[in-house]
Design an enzyme around this catalytic site. Structure first.
Site, short mmCIF file in Angstrom:
data_model
loop_
_atom_site.label_atom_id
_atom_site.label_comp_id
_atom_site.label_asym_id
_atom_site.label_seq_id
_atom_site.Cartn_x
_atom_site.Cartn_y
_atom_site.Cartn_z
N GLY A 120 -19.28 55.02 31.75
CA GLY A 120 -20.57 54.59 31.24
C GLY A 120 -22.46 55.81 31.70
N ILE A 144 -20.09 47.25 30.34
CA ILE A 144 -20.08 46.16 28.84
C ILE A 144 -22.02 46.09 29.24
CG2 ILE A 144 -18.00 45.12 30.27
CD1 ILE A 144 -19.38 43.84 32.82
N ASP A 145 -22.37 46.45 30.84
CA ASP A 145 -23.84 46.32 30.33
C ASP A 145 -24.63 46.52 29.13
OD1 ASP A 145 -22.84 45.64 33.78
OD2 ASP A 145 -24.42 47.10 34.25
N MET A 187 -23.18 40.07 35.31
CA MET A 187 -23.87 41.15 35.45
C MET A 187 -24.52 41.91 34.37
SD MET A 187 -19.76 43.00 36.10
CE MET A 187 -18.83 42.71 37.61
N ARG A 284 -26.36 24.26 42.11
CA ARG A 284 -25.30 25.30 42.71
C ARG A 284 -24.99 26.23 42.49
NH1 ARG A 284 -25.23 21.41 45.77
NH2 ARG A 284 -23.47 19.41 45.86
O1 F6P Z 1 -21.69 49.11 35.36
C1 F6P Z 1 -21.07 48.16 34.31
C2 F6P Z 1 -20.81 46.95 36.17
O2 F6P Z 1 -20.01 45.57 35.52
C3 F6P Z 1 -21.87 46.94 36.42
O3 F6P Z 1 -22.70 45.46 35.44
C4 F6P Z 1 -21.85 45.82 37.91
O4 F6P Z 1 -22.77 46.27 38.43
C5 F6P Z 1 -21.17 47.17 38.77
O5 F6P Z 1 -20.32 47.39 37.18
C6 F6P Z 1 -19.91 46.53 39.46
O6 F6P Z 1 -19.28 47.58 39.80
P1 F6P Z 1 -17.91 47.12 40.76
O7 F6P Z 1 -16.71 46.74 39.97
O8 F6P Z 1 -17.31 48.32 41.24
O9 F6P Z 1 -18.44 46.92 41.78
#
Ligand code: F6P
Length: 377
Positions: A120, A144-145, A187, A284
């Site tokens: 990324g 994935i973002d 995420m 919830r």
């Molecule tokens: O950048 C991809 C991502 O899945 C983000 O959406 C999320 O904030 C981050 O990685 C989480 O990273 P880690 O798995 O290191 O906690």
């Protein structure tokens, strides 16, 4: 007789993993072997392996049957920035050092003509610095973002959205049975693409994104109004990077070893508590977390990853370096890495899906009471 040296191409996966990484590794390796007779060197655990010299020549059996496999056979890490490298010191102390010289030395030791870096924004930033230091790099966008500006889409995103959609479908039945508000945290650090697209696909009633500031009044009004005049439940889909009305993002932990020290997470619980207190409705929270990143890639992501991987291999073997391969108008094209890292792709206010979901009454937590009343039956 002309002697043409066989190319040696390194490949690594950096940052958080993502469904489709193995499809890229497979496509790169098979193209490099079949079209150029090249040797492909797998660098283990992202840039960590480059700094520490952990790598090996990839063999045929490694890339067989991995197309639909989640994760990455090479391992990944978001703690391996060579310029910001965590070194263990006596007394369990971690010191951040510049170890870039080690990474560059290992490229030379392993006689790599080019390194294909799949990652990324963090990985592309490091790749750009490596280029400035004489390492030939070809980038492949992954997250994935879906927040890299230079490419129309990143692989992994479609899989993550499918997971969110299925989760919201499941939350609907239990939410309606118990007449509850269900908050789902998904995420998305800087961009709300997963929340927007997954929320729209699953039929969320409120979608909260990093790009659209929301107010508690607006969220409470929508949820209460649904409870009294419509269905007696609501689904609120919130991106982990959304900003609270009275502050910034919700940070779970800080870890200076990471390329980006901030570990996000927890906004779902904050939103759920506020809704319960602000509306009196039972609420919830579900945090989808890494379920969005794990498991088998969708057919769409496998195909996108294969297209990106083959073009990356052609670029690396033909000497077209300093580029990131990107999807643009259904074609895979090389774009300068510098251009690729210049801008994040966030959700614009006038995005088509924002407009479509607003049209059918979905709230982004920023509507006025007048705007909300237009959706009354
Ligand atoms: O950048 C991809 C991502 O899945 C983000 O959406 C999320 O904030 C981050 O990685 C989480 O990273 P880690 O798995 O290191 O906690």
């Amino acid at each position: 007789m002309n002697f043409i040296a066989r190319k040696r191409i390194g490949i690594l996966t950096g940052g958080g993993d993502c469904p489709g990484l193995n499809a890229v590794i497979r496509a790169v390796t098979k193209t490099a072997w079949a079209q150029y007779g090249a040797t492909v060197v797998g660098i283990e655990d992202g840039f960590e392996g480059l700094v520490e010299g952990r790598m090996h020549e990839i063999q045929d059996n490694e890339v067989s049957s991995i197309l639909g496999q989640g994760g990455t056979i090479l391992g990944s890490s978001n703690k391996g920035d060579p310029w910001h490298y965590p070194v263990e010191m006596p007394g369990n102390r971690i010191e951040i050092q510049d170890c870039s010289y080690k990474a560059i030395r290992n490229v030379q030791r392993w006689a790599l003509d080019a390194v294909i870096a799949i990652g990324g924004d963090g990985t592309m930033n490091i790749s750009s610095k490596l280029m400035e230091n004489g390492v030939n790099v070809v980038g492949v966008p992954k997250t994935i973002d879906n927040d890299l500006a230079a490419t129309d889409l990143t692989f992994g995103f479609d899989t993550a959205v499918s997971v969110v959609c299925e989760a919201i479908d499941r939350l609907h039945t239990t939410a309606s049975s118990h007449h509850r508000v269900m908050v789902i945290e998904v995420m998305g650090r800087h961009a709300g693409w997963i929340a927007l697209t997954g929320g729209a696909a699953g039929g969320a009633d409120v979608i909260l994104l990093p790009e659209i500031p929301f107010s508690w009044e607006s969220v409470f009004r929508v949820v209460k109004e649904r409870n009294t005049r419509r269905k007696r439940f609501s689904i609120v889909c919130v991106a982990e990077g959304a900003k609270l009305p009275d502050g910034g993002q919700v940070i779970k932990a800080l870890d200076e070893k990471r390329t980006d020290a901030r570990q996000l997470g927890g906004i779902g619980a904050v939103v759920a508590q506020a809704i319960e207190e602000g509306t009196g409705l039972e609420t919830r929270v579900t945090v989808l977390g890494h379920l969005q990143r794990g498991g088998s890639p969708t057919a769409f992501d496998r195909v996108l990853a294969t297209n990106l991987g083959t073009v990356a291999a052609h670029c690396a073997c033909r000497g077209d370096h300093g580029v990131m391969v990107a999807l643009r108008n259904n074609e895979i094209v090389p774009v300068p890495i510098k251009e690729a890292i210049a801008q994040l792709r966030t959700v614009p206010a006038d995005n088509q899906l924002v407009r479509s979901t607003r049209s059918i009454g979905v709230s982004f937590g920023n509507e006025t009471a007048d705007e909300d009343s237009r959706h009354d039956d």
